[in-house]
Scaffold this active site. Structure first.
Site, short mmCIF file in Angstrom:
data_model
loop_
_atom_site.label_atom_id
_atom_site.label_comp_id
_atom_site.label_asym_id
_atom_site.label_seq_id
_atom_site.Cartn_x
_atom_site.Cartn_y
_atom_site.Cartn_z
N LYS A 195 53.87 96.26 100.09
CA LYS A 195 53.51 97.68 100.21
C LYS A 195 53.26 98.30 98.83
O LYS A 195 53.49 97.68 97.81
CB LYS A 195 54.61 98.43 100.98
CG LYS A 195 54.80 97.93 102.43
CD LYS A 195 53.56 98.10 103.24
CE LYS A 195 53.60 97.87 104.73
NZ LYS A 195 54.43 96.94 105.41
C1 LIG Z 1 54.81 96.91 107.00
C2 LIG Z 1 54.66 97.66 108.23
C3 LIG Z 1 55.74 97.87 109.11
C4 LIG Z 1 57.07 97.20 108.99
O1 LIG Z 1 57.74 97.40 107.80
P1 LIG Z 1 58.85 96.33 107.37
O2 LIG Z 1 59.52 97.03 106.22
O3 LIG Z 1 58.12 95.10 106.95
O4 LIG Z 1 59.74 96.12 108.51
C5 LIG Z 1 55.54 98.66 110.23
N1 LIG Z 1 54.35 99.20 110.49
C6 LIG Z 1 53.29 99.01 109.69
C7 LIG Z 1 52.01 99.67 110.05
C8 LIG Z 1 53.40 98.21 108.56
O5 LIG Z 1 52.33 97.98 107.80
#
Ligand SMILES: *Cc1c(COP(=O)(O)O)cnc(C)c1O
Length: 384
Positions: A195
């Protein structure tokens, strides 16, 4: 003769440390809070609340955990209908199934690639008419662009349906001048390794209601009652963020504005370098907000360009460059084959034609040129 050196791999969206993370981690070590909880967790929550302008935050182990707790607190359970974006990552939807509820998928619109408010309206009308008012809506801010919260709220508010914003990808983006996620009943963020800012893994749940967030913290720590022994009236989760992880987050947050600017610049450079090619276009930016451009996403019209997105992806892979198809819509996933969907064509087409390009904020000019050259080399290949 020149020897062929294996080129360093270019990743899709690798972590980018700013240098201040270790200061915070060292503080955490010096205080000996090597634990879940501690002053860094509280500090990260306060920093994030200040940055997002959402009053209360709970730091958790992942974005998925944040959504799970949010839906649990909204009372979602067996038999409930939860409307959700189809074009998203599974972490957005799996919490619905953890709770035994049933996801119903809503397609994107072409202008924003996010949930289509008209299709949402159709779904709400249908389910309300059947006496099965949807228990919640989970909307994804796709690739760092906020969904049109106000348009969605217009449909939901008159039916008393809460809007949960999956802002996992949109940390640092804005909607009508407000931070991503502000405007729903609550918002979930992710600090997973890919992210825009990362803690290695982690998440945040944010809401204006302090009570909601207190209850989230309580559920994330095994729902212990206030007693010297271990007393449980409800079952909770072990979803709290650790103090060390939070220290990384505090460092990363200091660089967020810079990262957003860098991602936006990169997206602009890609458009400049590629959008003149026949059949190439990019994810549009809605006028109501400012995307963080977490990933630069391009659309490839195979006929016009002369090669498919998959041909381009494989060519990049041969150059040791990572790229990826657009999310495969949830309504196309085998695991959700029983679930209903409203629309579907738009996200199906985005999946078929889309390619996510390397979007690391620390990418060198040289690496950027490698990506561009490889894509240029694919043009017209299929037409030969
Ligand atoms: C990355 C992501 C998640 C989940 O986040 P995690 O921290 O990996 O559990 C949920 N929704 C979207 C749209 C994402 O891109």
């Amino acid at each position: 003769m020149k020897s062929v050196q294996p080129q360093q791999r270019v990743y899709l969206s690798p972590p980018h440390m700013c240098g201040r993370e270790l200061e915070f981690v060292q503080q955490a070590f010096a205080s000996n809070y090597i634990a879940p909880l501690g002053p860094m967790v509280t500090g990260f929550e306060e920093d994030f609340a200040a940055h997002s302008g959402i009053s209360h935050c709970a730091a958790l182990s992942s974005g998925t955990a944040a959504l799970h707790i949010a839906l649990r607190l909204l009372g979602i359970g067996r038999g409930d209908i939860v409307l959700a974006s189809s074009l998203t990552f599974i972490g957005s939807v799996s919490p619905v199934t953890f709770l035994g509820a049933e996801p119903v998928f809503i397609d994107s619109d072409t202008a924003t690639w996010n949930m289509d408010p008209n299709l949402l309206s159709d779904a709400v009308k249908d389910y309300c008419r059947q006496g099965k008012t949807p228990a919640a809506v989970v909307v994804t801010d796709l690739y760092g662009q906020c969904a049109d919260y106000d348009a969605l709220r217009e449909v939901l508010d008159r039916n008393g349906i809460p809007l949960v914003i999956d802002a996992a990808e949109s940390v640092g983006a804005t909607y009508k001048g407000r931070h991503a996620g502000k405007g729903g009943i609550c918002a979930a963020y992710s600090f997973n390794g890919n992210k825009i800012i990362t803690t290695s893994g982690g998440g945040m749940l944010a809401a204006e209601d302090g009570d909601f967030i207190s209850r989230a913290r309580w559920l994330s720590q095994q729902a212990r009652e206030n007693a010297p022994h271990y007393e449980h009236v409800e079952v909770g989760y072990n979803y709290r963020m650790s103090n060390i992880v939070a220290a990384i987050g505090r460092g990363q947050l200091t660089a967020l504005n810079e990262r957003v600017n860098a991602k936006r610049q990169l997206a602009a450079r890609y458009e400049q370098a590629l959008s003149h090619l026949p059949g190439i276009s990019f994810m549009p930016e809605a006028s109501y907000g400012r995307s963080n451009r977490w990933l630069t996403v391009m659309q490839v019209d195979e006929q016009a360009f002369g090669a498919s997105p998959e041909t381009i992806r494989l060519a990049l892979e041969r150059e040791n460059i990572e790229s990826r198809p657009v999310w495969k819509p949830m309504h196309m996933q085998p695991v959700f084959r029983q679930c209903a969907v409203y629309g579907g064509r738009v996200s199906e087409s985005l999946f078929a034609k889309g390619l996510c390009l390397p979007s690391g904020t620390a990418m060198t000019d040289q690496d950027f040129e490698r990506v561009i050259a490889t894509i240029h080399s694919c043009a017209g290949e299929g037409a030969k």
